[in-house]
Motif scaffolding. Structure first.
Motif, short mmCIF file in Angstrom:
data_model
loop_
_atom_site.label_atom_id
_atom_site.label_comp_id
_atom_site.label_asym_id
_atom_site.label_seq_id
_atom_site.Cartn_x
_atom_site.Cartn_y
_atom_site.Cartn_z
N LEU A 18 -97.29 2.14 -9.56
CA LEU A 18 -97.55 0.79 -9.07
C LEU A 18 -96.86 0.56 -7.73
CD1 LEU A 18 -98.65 -2.05 -9.34
CD2 LEU A 18 -96.66 -2.63 -10.77
N GLN A 19 -95.64 1.05 -7.58
CA GLN A 19 -94.94 0.89 -6.31
C GLN A 19 -95.67 1.63 -5.19
OE1 GLN A 19 -92.44 -1.11 -5.58
NE2 GLN A 19 -92.28 -1.84 -7.70
N ARG A 20 -96.17 2.83 -5.49
CA ARG A 20 -96.90 3.59 -4.46
C ARG A 20 -98.20 2.88 -4.07
NH1 ARG A 20 -95.33 8.03 -7.69
NH2 ARG A 20 -97.46 8.34 -8.47
N ILE A 21 -98.88 2.32 -5.09
CA ILE A 21 -100.12 1.60 -4.81
C ILE A 21 -99.83 0.36 -3.97
CG2 ILE A 21 -101.98 0.25 -5.87
CD1 ILE A 21 -101.84 2.21 -8.24
N THR A 22 -98.78 -0.37 -4.33
CA THR A 22 -98.42 -1.57 -3.57
C THR A 22 -98.11 -1.22 -2.12
OG1 THR A 22 -97.52 -2.58 -5.59
CG2 THR A 22 -96.85 -3.54 -3.48
N LYS A 23 -97.41 -0.12 -1.91
CA LYS A 23 -97.10 0.32 -0.55
C LYS A 23 -98.39 0.62 0.22
CE LYS A 23 -94.29 3.79 1.91
NZ LYS A 23 -95.36 4.48 2.65
N LEU A 24 -99.34 1.29 -0.45
CA LEU A 24 -100.61 1.61 0.20
C LEU A 24 -101.39 0.35 0.52
CD1 LEU A 24 -102.82 3.58 1.08
CD2 LEU A 24 -103.59 3.68 -1.30
N VAL A 25 -101.39 -0.60 -0.40
CA VAL A 25 -102.08 -1.87 -0.17
C VAL A 25 -101.52 -2.57 1.06
CG1 VAL A 25 -102.38 -4.21 -1.08
CG2 VAL A 25 -102.78 -2.25 -2.56
N ASN A 26 -100.21 -2.67 1.16
CA ASN A 26 -99.61 -3.38 2.29
C ASN A 26 -99.80 -2.63 3.60
OD1 ASN A 26 -98.56 -5.81 1.07
ND2 ASN A 26 -97.09 -4.53 -0.01
N GLU A 27 -99.82 -1.31 3.55
CA GLU A 27 -100.14 -0.55 4.75
C GLU A 27 -101.56 -0.81 5.21
OE1 GLU A 27 -99.36 3.48 3.70
OE2 GLU A 27 -97.18 3.33 3.99
#
Length: 297
Positions: free
Chosen positions: A36-45
């Motif tokens: 989830l943290q990796r996905i959130t990082k990708l979303v914000n990028e």
């Protein structure tokens, strides 16, 4: 503060997660926190790089809400969008065939379908699995309007039609690339009964439906192993693309696919796509082969 635009970006960037787990259940577990943290990082990028969504940063909870906003259960009433953002995940990982598949269901029937196949060349793959990929193809169909294909580079669309071959000995067939996705021993038996001479073309995803709709082959067989239930997002877009191109998509009992029962197709007999000339002989061969099939399959 309104999150409408940001949540739209989140849906786009989190589509891979949605395709893998269908909802946020796995991401909410302790074992899914890192993902989830990796996905959130990708979303914000994605939001930051796009530039049109403002400077807002989404939290993991915002991303979870975005994923779960697509949890319609479907059914026989109303309109429902059916999306498979990465259909053919293993093909995608290998760098082979995959598709982005979108369909609109109205009262349980597919009325619109779009298939984006980034690795499927514009030229026919008849007789061979694709080995060199061009820019890719886009197929789209609306009920009563036919099926069209164009290159993903935006070239002018052309109307496509399924093959009109009526002699099964001259026909070729598609089946899933992965052995686990279909009983290849059964499809081989069906092909022998039909006198098919060409070897099967095995490719991933609903790209098979697109290739069939433009006449690259005449038949597509998918017979899942016992216990597997077909998902509507694996077939809805491809089904209308083929039927609007003049083809037929049915189950092994000869019935049209029923998308009105929710997330799963109301059939476990297998799926056949072909043209109208070949359908009667195929159904006969399928019935005979199923009767001869060992019960352990």
């Amino acid at each position: 503060m309104s999150y409408d635009k940001e949540l739209t970006a989140a849906r786009k960037a989190a589509s891979l997660a949605a395709s893998l787990c269908q909802d946020t259940g796995d991401l909410c577990k302790d074992s899914g926190k890192d993902t989830l943290q990796r996905i959130t990082k990708l979303v914000n990028e994605t939001i930051a790089n796009d530039g049109s969504y403002g400077a807002c940063t989404l939290s993991p909870e915002d991303v979870l809400r975005a994923i779960d906003s697509g949890r319609s259960e479907g059914g026989s009433f109303g309109r429902h969008w059916v999306l498979d953002p990465i259909d053919g995940t293993k093909g995608f990982v290998r760098g082979d065939q995959y598709a982005v598949a979108l369909a609109l269901l109205h009262n349980g029937k597919a009325v619109l379908g779009v298939l984006a196949c980034p690795n499927l060349p514009l030229a026919s793959i008849a007789g061979n699995a694709p080995s060199e990929y061009a820019v890719g193809c886009l197929f789209y169909a609306q009920v009563g309007s036919g099926t069209f294909m164009q290159s993903l580079d935006g070239s002018s669309p052309v109307k496509v039609h399924v093959s009109d071959i009526g002699n099964s000995e001259d026909a070729s067939f598609f089946e899933p690339f992965e052995k686990a996705h279909s009983m290849q021993e059964l499809t081989s038996a069906i092909a022998r009964k039909l006198g098919v001479k060409a070897p099967p073309v095995r490719i991933d995803s609903q790209a098979k439906y697109g290739a069939l709709s433009r006449g690259d082959g005449e038949m597509y067989f998918r017979f899942p192993r016992k216990g597997y239930r077909e998902k509507i997002w694996d077939h809805a877009a491809g089904c209308i693309v083929v039927t609007e191109a003049g083809g037929v998509v049915i189950d092994a009992a000869g019935r049209p696919l029923d998308f009105s029962k929710g997330e799963h197709l109301d059939s476990d007999t297998g799926i056949i796509a072909t043209n109208r000339k070949l359908m009667p002989s195929i159904l006969k061969a399928v019935r005979e082969s199923l009767e001869e099939k060992p019960s352990s399959c």
